[in-house]
Design an enzyme around this catalytic site. Structure first.
Site, PDB file in Angstrom:
ATOM      1  N   ASN A 105     -20.521  36.120  23.485  1.00 16.00           N
ATOM      2  CA  ASN A 105     -19.303  35.326  23.653  1.00 16.00           C
ATOM      3  C   ASN A 105     -19.543  34.212  24.663  1.00 16.00           C
ATOM      4  OD1 ASN A 105     -18.596  36.377  26.384  1.00 16.00           O
ATOM      5  ND2 ASN A 105     -18.583  38.296  25.234  1.00 16.00           N
ATOM      6  N   ASP A 121     -16.863  44.013  22.248  1.00 13.86           N
ATOM      7  CA  ASP A 121     -16.152  45.234  21.873  1.00 13.86           C
ATOM      8  C   ASP A 121     -16.910  46.015  20.796  1.00 13.86           C
ATOM      9  OD1 ASP A 121     -13.974  45.062  23.615  1.00 13.86           O
ATOM     10  OD2 ASP A 121     -13.069  43.505  22.367  1.00 13.86           O
ATOM     11  N   PRO A 152     -18.640  51.463  24.076  1.00 11.88           N
ATOM     12  CA  PRO A 152     -17.845  52.209  25.058  1.00 11.88           C
ATOM     13  C   PRO A 152     -17.100  51.232  25.952  1.00 11.88           C
ATOM     14  CG  PRO A 152     -20.184  52.286  25.624  1.00 11.88           C
ATOM     15  CD  PRO A 152     -20.085  51.639  24.271  1.00 11.88           C
ATOM     16  N   ASP A 153     -15.899  51.614  26.373  1.00 14.42           N
ATOM     17  CA  ASP A 153     -15.136  50.787  27.306  1.00 14.42           C
ATOM     18  C   ASP A 153     -15.544  51.202  28.721  1.00 14.42           C
ATOM     19  OD1 ASP A 153     -13.188  49.663  29.001  1.00 14.42           O
ATOM     20  OD2 ASP A 153     -11.805  49.493  27.300  1.00 14.42           O
ATOM     21  N   ILE A 154     -16.386  50.393  29.339  1.00 13.90           N
ATOM     22  CA  ILE A 154     -16.991  50.783  30.622  1.00 13.90           C
ATOM     23  C   ILE A 154     -15.912  50.889  31.695  1.00 13.90           C
ATOM     24  CG2 ILE A 154     -18.864  50.280  32.246  1.00 13.90           C
ATOM     25  CD1 ILE A 154     -19.980  48.349  30.049  1.00 13.90           C
ATOM     26  N   PHE A 189     -10.324  42.857  34.297  1.00  7.82           N
ATOM     27  CA  PHE A 189      -9.768  41.577  33.866  1.00  7.82           C
ATOM     28  C   PHE A 189      -9.081  41.785  32.523  1.00  7.82           C
ATOM     29  CE2 PHE A 189     -11.008  37.844  36.376  1.00  7.82           C
ATOM     30  CZ  PHE A 189     -11.798  38.457  37.339  1.00  7.82           C
ATOM     31  N   LYS A 226      -2.593  46.863  29.197  1.00  6.91           N
ATOM     32  CA  LYS A 226      -4.037  47.100  29.323  1.00  6.91           C
ATOM     33  C   LYS A 226      -4.325  47.883  30.597  1.00  6.91           C
ATOM     34  CE  LYS A 226      -6.690  43.962  27.319  1.00  6.91           C
ATOM     35  NZ  LYS A 226      -7.355  42.679  27.086  1.00  6.91           N
ATOM     36  N   LYS A 257      -6.111  51.492  30.286  1.00  6.15           N
ATOM     37  CA  LYS A 257      -7.475  51.701  30.796  1.00  6.15           C
ATOM     38  C   LYS A 257      -7.475  52.556  32.065  1.00  6.15           C
ATOM     39  CE  LYS A 257      -9.459  47.690  28.610  1.00  6.15           C
ATOM     40  NZ  LYS A 257     -10.790  47.141  28.360  1.00  6.15           N
TER      41      LYS A 257
HETATM   42  N1  CTP Z   1     -14.414  45.988  29.434  1.00  4.36           N
HETATM   43  C1  CTP Z   1     -15.397  46.917  29.638  1.00  4.36           C
HETATM   44  N2  CTP Z   1     -16.053  47.444  28.561  1.00  4.36           N
HETATM   45  C2  CTP Z   1     -15.743  47.070  27.312  1.00  4.36           C
HETATM   46  C3  CTP Z   1     -14.716  46.114  27.099  1.00  4.36           C
HETATM   47  C4  CTP Z   1     -14.075  45.585  28.174  1.00  4.36           C
HETATM   48  O1  CTP Z   1     -15.720  47.249  30.784  1.00  4.36           O
HETATM   49  N3  CTP Z   1     -16.409  47.600  26.288  1.00  4.36           N
HETATM   50  C5  CTP Z   1     -13.673  45.475  30.590  1.00  4.36           C
HETATM   51  C6  CTP Z   1     -13.853  44.003  30.884  1.00  4.36           C
HETATM   52  O2  CTP Z   1     -14.909  43.792  31.809  1.00  4.36           O
HETATM   53  C7  CTP Z   1     -12.506  43.607  31.482  1.00  4.36           C
HETATM   54  C8  CTP Z   1     -11.540  44.540  30.780  1.00  4.36           C
HETATM   55  O3  CTP Z   1     -12.314  45.612  30.287  1.00  4.36           O
HETATM   56  O4  CTP Z   1     -12.439  43.905  32.847  1.00  4.36           O
HETATM   57  C9  CTP Z   1     -10.712  43.965  29.695  1.00  4.36           C
HETATM   58  O5  CTP Z   1     -11.491  43.280  28.780  1.00  4.36           O
HETATM   59  P1  CTP Z   1     -10.779  42.551  27.542  1.00  4.36           P
HETATM   60  O6  CTP Z   1     -11.838  41.991  26.676  1.00  4.36           O
HETATM   61  O7  CTP Z   1      -9.676  41.672  28.017  1.00  4.36           O
HETATM   62  O8  CTP Z   1     -10.058  43.769  26.866  1.00  4.36           O
HETATM   63  P2  CTP Z   1     -10.432  44.654  25.639  1.00  4.36           P
HETATM   64  O9  CTP Z   1     -10.889  45.963  26.127  1.00  4.36           O
HETATM   65  O10 CTP Z   1     -11.355  43.925  24.752  1.00  4.36           O
HETATM   66  O11 CTP Z   1      -9.014  44.857  24.984  1.00  4.36           O
HETATM   67  P3  CTP Z   1      -8.355  44.075  23.727  1.00  4.36           P
HETATM   68  O12 CTP Z   1      -9.347  44.157  22.646  1.00  4.36           O
HETATM   69  O13 CTP Z   1      -7.102  44.815  23.523  1.00  4.36           O
HETATM   70  O14 CTP Z   1      -8.085  42.670  24.219  1.00  4.36           O
END
Ligand code: CTP
Length: 399
Positions: free
Chosen positions: A208, A276, A303-305, A323, A337, A341
């Protein structure tokens, strides 16, 4: 400054070694105790007797002194101080640290330590400007090693330019600054930054537009408040921040591993724009055109870290900051969010194409916490970082 601070001073072998005697005297006058380690070359420039008398304890130099090693081995030595100072730091010592060598007591202590390290380089200008010293300098900075000097000046060899060691007063000032370094001294912070690259095949990837500027600025601002920062970054256009430990990663899975490896921490800030999804089965060889339809990619969710760290049962950081990059319904989405989270604070920003936030230098943030929302005026990413670091410092008080 807290009483009883300890410096382990490593004296390298260069003509500037004579200045270490003055440095030791000044350190002790400031109430800082000094243990000295000398390289063999250092002993050619200044005697162990002078160093030992001024330090008030015997200078060490051998890795293999049985009696000493049994009493107080190099591992203990490397952990016994609050700060390791190398003065003079020769080109050779810099190369050894950068390469991870451990062939004498000084380099072994530097490899075994988990304490912050401050180098005061001293060498001939050509050596300082040599490509290998440039490389080593960049590597050491990336590893979170601090520097004072070198300065421009006339050298003992008659040449003029950068490479001269800072004066003892300047080195002392850098040491005192380190010990008085702000409200986050002793706090470990993990910061993620940059984009992630998810391979499609060996040549192509998904990524991105994140520049990594906001994350780098936050890492540097936290370090300036005295925090010990582990900076986990994917590919980024931004420069590596000063005074932090940098861990470079490429994919979201690597970023997750690096973050968990860096934990535990008191603060975690997730500024990375993590992909994602990743391609479920990246091709081992370059995907070829197939006459029109194009490849069909299957995705797996990464994974959502942030969520994993925020929801840790044991050793959760005291403050987890995420963020929310949104292109619509900013506050509403960000509030949800934060809850989903499980993080403490969310910095919401509108990243719609017209705002120029993604890849740009400015940002407009709304801070969302349990206590409500607070919108900051538009400002540079550096100012956002400083404001956030101050808020974090205030949160930690005198921890
Ligand atoms: N983040 C993370 N790991 C992921 C995705 C996101 O740690 N796999 C963290 C980002 O660093 C940021 C926050 O989650 O601090 C939100 O990221 P954002 O892209 O806005 O949210 P998403 O999780 O992608 O949610 P959505 O798809 O609903 O916008």
């Amino acid at each position: 400054m807290k009483k009883g601070r300890k410096v382990l001073l490593i004296v390298g072998g260069g003509i500037a070694a004579y200045k270490c005697l003055e440095l030791i005297r000044r350190l002790r006058e400031s109430g800082i105790s000094v243990t000295a380690v000398m390289t063999n070359a250092a002993k050619e420039f200044v005697t162990p007797l002078s160093v030992s008398v001024l330090a008030g304890s015997e200078a060490r130099s051998s890795l293999f002194e049985l009696g000493e090693e049994a009493k107080f081995g190099h591992i203990e030595l490397s952990r016994s101080a609050d700060l390791i100072v190398v003065a003079p730091a020769t080109a050779d010592i810099m190369a050894k640290i950068a390469g991870g060598h451990a062939d004498d007591l000084a380099s072994t202590v530097l490899l075994a330590t988990d304490k912050p390290v401050l180098l005061a380089p001293a060498m001939n200008v050509r050596m300082w400007e040599h490509a290998s010293t440039r490389r080593n300098f960049a590597t050491l900075k990336e590893d979170g090693i601090r520097f004072v000097g070198p300065v421009d000046g006339e050298m003992a060899c008659g040449e003029f330019g950068p490479g001269r060691m800072s004066e003892p007063a300047e080195i002392l000032a850098a040491i005192l600054q380190f010990f008085e370094s702000g409200p986050l001294a002793g706090v470990h912070a993990v910061v993620t930054s940059g984009t992630t690259r998810e391979p499609i095949d060996p040549i192509r990837y998904l990524a991105n537009r994140s520049s990594g500027r906001q994350g780098a600025a936050i890492a540097e601002a936290l370090a300036a408040q005295g925090a010990d920062v582990s900076f986990v970054t994917g590919p980024a256009a931004a420069e590596t921040p000063n005074g932090v430990r940098t861990i470079q990663v490429e994919t979201a899975l690597e970023m997750r591993d690096a973050v968990f490896h860096a934990l535990p921490a008191e603060v975690a800030v997730f500024a990375a724009a993590v992909a994602d999804w990743r391609v479920r089965n990246p091709s081992a060889s370059k995907i070829k055109k197939d006459g029109g339809t194009g490849p069909r990619l299957e995705f797996a969710e990464n994974p959502d870290i942030l969520a994993e760290v925020a929801q840790l049962q044991a050793d959760r950081p005291r403050l987890v900051v995420g963020f929310a990059a949104e292109t619509g319904d900013l506050i509403d989405n960000a509030v949800k969010k934060r809850k989903r989270k499980g993080c403490d604070w969310i910095l919401a920003n509108d990243v719609s194409p017209g705002t120029g936030v993604m890849g740009g230098c400015r940002n407009e943030i709304t801070l969302i916490s349990e206590r409500g929302t607070e919108t900051w005026p538009e400002m540079s990413k550096r100012d956002v970082a400083e404001r956030l670091a101050m808020r974090i410092a205030a949160q930690f008080g005198d921890h």
